[in-house]
Design a protein around this motif. Structure first.
Motif, PDB file in Angstrom:
ATOM      1  N   GLU A 136     -26.104 -14.749  15.253  1.00 37.56           N
ATOM      2  CA  GLU A 136     -26.154 -16.040  14.572  1.00 37.56           C
ATOM      3  C   GLU A 136     -24.917 -16.886  14.835  1.00 37.56           C
ATOM      4  OE1 GLU A 136     -28.810 -16.991  13.082  1.00 37.56           O
ATOM      5  OE2 GLU A 136     -29.860 -15.051  13.170  1.00 37.56           O
ATOM      6  N   THR A 137     -23.912 -16.315  15.496  1.00 38.84           N
ATOM      7  CA  THR A 137     -22.682 -17.042  15.766  1.00 38.84           C
ATOM      8  C   THR A 137     -22.427 -17.101  17.266  1.00 38.84           C
ATOM      9  OG1 THR A 137     -21.396 -15.002  15.510  1.00 38.84           O
ATOM     10  CG2 THR A 137     -21.649 -16.393  13.564  1.00 38.84           C
ATOM     11  N   MET A 138     -21.499 -17.937  17.680  1.00 39.71           N
ATOM     12  CA  MET A 138     -21.231 -18.140  19.098  1.00 39.71           C
ATOM     13  C   MET A 138     -20.288 -17.092  19.691  1.00 39.71           C
ATOM     14  SD  MET A 138     -23.151 -20.602  19.932  1.00 39.71           S
ATOM     15  CE  MET A 138     -22.564 -21.034  21.564  1.00 39.71           C
ATOM     16  N   TRP A 175     -18.180 -10.299  22.356  1.00 33.05           N
ATOM     17  CA  TRP A 175     -19.151 -11.134  23.044  1.00 33.05           C
ATOM     18  C   TRP A 175     -18.891 -12.611  22.737  1.00 33.05           C
ATOM     19  CZ3 TRP A 175     -21.777 -13.735  19.262  1.00 33.05           C
ATOM     20  CH2 TRP A 175     -21.889 -13.103  18.015  1.00 33.05           C
ATOM     21  N   VAL A 176     -19.115 -13.425  23.731  1.00 29.15           N
ATOM     22  CA  VAL A 176     -18.966 -14.876  23.605  1.00 29.15           C
ATOM     23  C   VAL A 176     -20.211 -15.516  24.222  1.00 29.15           C
ATOM     24  CG1 VAL A 176     -17.602 -16.907  24.201  1.00 29.15           C
ATOM     25  CG2 VAL A 176     -16.462 -14.713  23.791  1.00 29.15           C
ATOM     26  N   ILE A 177     -20.979 -16.199  23.410  1.00 27.04           N
ATOM     27  CA  ILE A 177     -22.225 -16.798  23.889  1.00 27.04           C
ATOM     28  C   ILE A 177     -21.922 -17.864  24.934  1.00 27.04           C
ATOM     29  CG2 ILE A 177     -24.243 -18.162  23.237  1.00 27.04           C
ATOM     30  CD1 ILE A 177     -24.340 -15.263  22.305  1.00 27.04           C
ATOM     31  N   LYS A 178     -22.594 -17.758  26.055  1.00 30.48           N
ATOM     32  CA  LYS A 178     -22.425 -18.729  27.139  1.00 30.48           C
ATOM     33  C   LYS A 178     -23.673 -19.610  27.242  1.00 30.48           C
ATOM     34  CE  LYS A 178     -19.546 -15.466  29.718  1.00 30.48           C
ATOM     35  NZ  LYS A 178     -19.623 -14.413  28.693  1.00 30.48           N
ATOM     36  N   PHE A 325     -27.459  -7.017  25.366  1.00 32.59           N
ATOM     37  CA  PHE A 325     -27.811  -8.424  25.542  1.00 32.59           C
ATOM     38  C   PHE A 325     -27.702  -9.116  24.184  1.00 32.59           C
ATOM     39  CE2 PHE A 325     -30.512 -12.096  25.862  1.00 32.59           C
ATOM     40  CZ  PHE A 325     -30.489 -12.491  27.193  1.00 32.59           C
ATOM     41  N   PHE A 326     -26.793 -10.089  24.069  1.00 33.50           N
ATOM     42  CA  PHE A 326     -26.600 -10.838  22.830  1.00 33.50           C
ATOM     43  C   PHE A 326     -27.293 -12.190  22.969  1.00 33.50           C
ATOM     44  CE2 PHE A 326     -23.047  -7.925  23.207  1.00 33.50           C
ATOM     45  CZ  PHE A 326     -22.983  -7.359  21.936  1.00 33.50           C
ATOM     46  N   ASP A 327     -28.277 -12.431  22.124  1.00 29.50           N
ATOM     47  CA  ASP A 327     -29.121 -13.624  22.246  1.00 29.50           C
ATOM     48  C   ASP A 327     -28.885 -14.560  21.068  1.00 29.50           C
ATOM     49  OD1 ASP A 327     -31.007 -15.433  22.968  1.00 29.50           O
ATOM     50  OD2 ASP A 327     -32.723 -14.079  22.853  1.00 29.50           O
ATOM     51  N   ARG A 328     -28.525 -15.798  21.372  1.00 28.90           N
ATOM     52  CA  ARG A 328     -28.317 -16.806  20.319  1.00 28.90           C
ATOM     53  C   ARG A 328     -29.632 -17.447  19.904  1.00 28.90           C
ATOM     54  NH1 ARG A 328     -27.369 -19.119  16.396  1.00 28.90           N
ATOM     55  NH2 ARG A 328     -25.694 -20.584  15.901  1.00 28.90           N
ATOM     56  N   LYS A 329     -30.686 -17.247  20.693  1.00 30.93           N
ATOM     57  CA  LYS A 329     -32.033 -17.760  20.371  1.00 30.93           C
ATOM     58  C   LYS A 329     -32.015 -19.270  20.112  1.00 30.93           C
ATOM     59  CE  LYS A 329     -35.366 -15.665  19.742  1.00 30.93           C
ATOM     60  NZ  LYS A 329     -36.489 -15.382  20.643  1.00 30.93           N
ATOM     61  N   MET A 330     -31.416 -20.037  21.022  1.00 29.11           N
ATOM     62  CA  MET A 330     -31.372 -21.495  20.879  1.00 29.11           C
ATOM     63  C   MET A 330     -31.794 -22.151  22.185  1.00 29.11           C
ATOM     64  SD  MET A 330     -27.849 -22.086  18.696  1.00 29.11           S
ATOM     65  CE  MET A 330     -27.991 -23.872  18.849  1.00 29.11           C
ATOM     66  N   MET A 331     -33.082 -22.117  22.469  1.00 21.32           N
ATOM     67  CA  MET A 331     -33.618 -22.763  23.665  1.00 21.32           C
ATOM     68  C   MET A 331     -33.882 -24.231  23.349  1.00 21.32           C
ATOM     69  SD  MET A 331     -37.151 -21.846  25.688  1.00 21.32           S
ATOM     70  CE  MET A 331     -36.607 -20.211  26.164  1.00 21.32           C
ATOM     71  N   SER A 332     -33.319 -25.123  24.169  1.00 14.54           N
ATOM     72  CA  SER A 332     -33.496 -26.545  23.895  1.00 14.54           C
ATOM     73  C   SER A 332     -33.776 -27.306  25.186  1.00 14.54           C
ATOM     74  CB  SER A 332     -32.250 -27.121  23.208  1.00 14.54           C
ATOM     75  OG  SER A 332     -31.112 -27.018  24.043  1.00 14.54           O
ATOM     76  N   VAL A 333     -34.411 -28.481  25.036  1.00 24.80           N
ATOM     77  CA  VAL A 333     -34.783 -29.321  26.174  1.00 24.80           C
ATOM     78  C   VAL A 333     -34.384 -30.765  25.886  1.00 24.80           C
ATOM     79  CG1 VAL A 333     -36.634 -29.992  27.731  1.00 24.80           C
ATOM     80  CG2 VAL A 333     -36.820 -27.857  26.492  1.00 24.80           C
ATOM     81  N   LYS A 334     -33.915 -31.454  26.934  1.00 19.70           N
ATOM     82  CA  LYS A 334     -33.576 -32.872  26.810  1.00 19.70           C
ATOM     83  C   LYS A 334     -34.114 -33.587  28.036  1.00 19.70           C
ATOM     84  CE  LYS A 334     -29.603 -35.870  25.792  1.00 19.70           C
ATOM     85  NZ  LYS A 334     -28.132 -35.903  25.605  1.00 19.70           N
ATOM     86  N   ARG A 359     -28.830 -19.853  25.688  1.00 22.01           N
ATOM     87  CA  ARG A 359     -27.535 -19.360  25.215  1.00 22.01           C
ATOM     88  C   ARG A 359     -27.600 -17.854  24.965  1.00 22.01           C
ATOM     89  NH1 ARG A 359     -28.902 -24.257  23.252  1.00 22.01           N
ATOM     90  NH2 ARG A 359     -27.373 -25.940  23.278  1.00 22.01           N
ATOM     91  N   HIS A 360     -26.807 -17.114  25.729  1.00 22.90           N
ATOM     92  CA  HIS A 360     -26.726 -15.668  25.507  1.00 22.90           C
ATOM     93  C   HIS A 360     -25.478 -15.112  26.200  1.00 22.90           C
ATOM     94  CE1 HIS A 360     -29.275 -15.734  29.314  1.00 22.90           C
ATOM     95  NE2 HIS A 360     -28.237 -14.997  29.682  1.00 22.90           N
ATOM     96  N   ASP A 361     -25.244 -13.827  26.001  1.00 22.39           N
ATOM     97  CA  ASP A 361     -24.158 -13.127  26.676  1.00 22.39           C
ATOM     98  C   ASP A 361     -24.615 -11.699  26.946  1.00 22.39           C
ATOM     99  OD1 ASP A 361     -21.706 -12.652  27.836  1.00 22.39           O
ATOM    100  OD2 ASP A 361     -20.660 -12.260  25.943  1.00 22.39           O
ATOM    101  N   VAL A 362     -24.129 -11.106  28.013  1.00 28.91           N
ATOM    102  CA  VAL A 362     -24.472  -9.739  28.376  1.00 28.91           C
ATOM    103  C   VAL A 362     -23.178  -8.960  28.588  1.00 28.91           C
ATOM    104  CG1 VAL A 362     -25.755  -8.247  29.957  1.00 28.91           C
ATOM    105  CG2 VAL A 362     -26.554 -10.579  29.527  1.00 28.91           C
ATOM    106  N   ARG A 363     -23.082  -7.792  27.942  1.00 27.22           N
ATOM    107  CA  ARG A 363     -21.861  -6.994  28.028  1.00 27.22           C
ATOM    108  C   ARG A 363     -22.176  -5.529  28.327  1.00 27.22           C
ATOM    109  NH1 ARG A 363     -16.889  -9.952  27.638  1.00 27.22           N
ATOM    110  NH2 ARG A 363     -17.582 -12.029  26.947  1.00 27.22           N
ATOM    111  N   GLN A 364     -21.217  -4.867  28.949  1.00 29.36           N
ATOM    112  CA  GLN A 364     -21.364  -3.432  29.184  1.00 29.36           C
ATOM    113  C   GLN A 364     -20.943  -2.669  27.944  1.00 29.36           C
ATOM    114  OE1 GLN A 364     -20.543  -1.424  33.048  1.00 29.36           O
ATOM    115  NE2 GLN A 364     -18.848  -0.468  31.947  1.00 29.36           N
ATOM    116  N   ARG A 365     -21.722  -1.617  27.614  1.00 30.78           N
ATOM    117  CA  ARG A 365     -21.384  -0.744  26.480  1.00 30.78           C
ATOM    118  C   ARG A 365     -20.763   0.544  27.033  1.00 30.78           C
ATOM    119  NH1 ARG A 365     -23.768  -0.834  21.459  1.00 30.78           N
ATOM    120  NH2 ARG A 365     -24.273   1.380  21.628  1.00 30.78           N
TER     121      ARG A 365
END
Length: 380
Positions: A136-138, A175-178, A325-334, A359-365
């Motif tokens: 839920e956060t960036m 993790w930092v959402i990109k 896989f960290f997913d921010r679940k914010m798909m948007s279109v302009k 918006r998401h980030d992928v990290r190694q565990r």
């Protein structure tokens, strides 16, 4: 698949494993008879299960939303979302106050996102193999413990004292959402088409690009792993049994189309193929490694390509423990009717350019949870 079907499937796998390892022909035959009986039981239970699902679907075509107090059906929700999104798309998603994110883009409605997810399932995705976390956060931080770092308590002698236990190792993940983006062009003919056509075209585009972006970012971690030379199939089995061992019970073998072809041609001394079809899932193949069998999955060659000199890739282990896989679940279109990209000018060509953001980030565990390597296969 319900619980009863899963239980029967486990029995089938046990019977098949016992038959494969039995040396006495009578015992082998008995186990295969047991397997055939279980197969019939499974098929019958599956027929009942699917019939019940069909009847329930006919009686209750309403979304789970209705059961919780909502009044709209799935169809009505989706039709309404299509109409709303199509109208917004024709205007370039301008002049909106609702469903607009911080980047000025139109947030894709939940109903359309569900449709996009259905389209995504047609593509080959690496994401289902790794750990998935909705955030839920960036940015954030979490800790995890490697599966193989459990520490046993020490024995307490009579009248002795309890000793301090050694602490297991914990490792942080930050993790930092990109933000990832791309664009598509639309002609005036498409914008004059039906609502369903407009939303369908945008949905197909978003589905393809979403999968491609996810796969590319997961693959970066897979590619960064140092590669070992398995030499042959015995090298893979040794890795499963000794290098990874019982610490990772949910292992699989991931290869590409060339790799599955290589495995599918291997036979034992008696002429039996080493790669076995899962009797409960005909499209699934398994390879025996010691006391267990591992599911073998093949990605397209373009996604996981062969290396130089006929090096065919094999990734062995538990990617659910290895990658997150960290997913921010914010798909948007302009959209814009005046922007210009490469050789397409939206104003001059009487069209529209749509830009999408993910918006998401992928990290190694746990880097020890999987091994990446190759087998050199002669061209032929």
């Amino acid at each position: 698949m319900n619980e009863k079907m899963r239980a029967i499937k486990k029995k089938m796998e046990a019977a098949l494993d016992a038959a494969a390892s039995a040396e006495d022909i009578a015992e082998k035959s008995a186990k295969m008879d047991e397997f055939d009986t279980l197969q019939k039981e499974f098929d019958t239970e599956k027929r009942v299960y699917e019939a019940e699902k069909s009847i329930v679907a006919e009686k209750e075509p309403i979304d789970a939303e209705k059961a919780s107090g909502g009044s709209a059906t799935v169809k009505n929700d989706y039709d309404s979302a299509v109409k709303s999104m199509a109208a917004a798309a024709r205007k370039g998603f301008k002049g909106l106050t609702e469903g607009v994110d911080a980047d000025g883009g139109y947030t894709v409605p939940r109903e359309i996102e569900t449709k996009i997810n259905t389209l995504i399932e047609r593509e080959f995705r690496l994401r289902p193999f790794v750990r998935y976390s909705k955030v839920e956060t960036m940015a954030g931080r979490k800790t995890f413990r490697k599966r193989a770092t459990g520490v046993a308590f020490k024995e307490i002698l009579e009248a002795g004292t309890v000793q301090e236990a050694a602490y297991p190792e914990y490792f942080p993940i930050e993790w930092v959402i990109k933000k990832y983006g791309g664009y598509m062009t639309a002609t005036s003919e498409l914008l004059e088409d039906s609502d369903a056509s407009i939303v369908g075209e945008i949905s197909e585009w978003l589905a393809r690009e979403s999968v491609a972006t996810e796969n590319a970012n997961i693959k970066k971690i897979l590619d960064a792993k140092s590669k070992v030379d398995f030499a042959d199939i015995d090298g893979i089995k040794k890795t499963v049994i000794t290098t990874l061992g019982a610490a990772f019970p949910s292992m699989r073998i991931l290869t590409n189309d060339t790799g599955i072809l290589y495995l599918d041609t291997l036979k034992d001394a008696d002429g039996n193929y080493l790669l076995k079809q899962d009797p409960t899932q005909p499209a699934t193949f398994r390879l025996r490694c010691g006391t267990r069998t591992l599911e073998v999955t093949n990605a397209p060659d373009f996604l996981i390509p062969n290396g130089e000199g006929g090096k065919v890739p094999f990734i062995v282990g538990d990617l659910n423990e290895g990658i997150e896989f960290f997913d921010r679940k914010m798909m948007s279109v302009k959209g814009s009717d005046v922007a210009s990209v490469e050789n397409f000018n939206a104003f001059a060509n009487d069209g529209m350019i749509y830009r999408a953001l993910l918006r998401h980030d992928v990290r190694q565990r746990d880097e020890d949870s999987f091994v990446s390597g190759y087998i050199t296969v002669a061209a032929g």
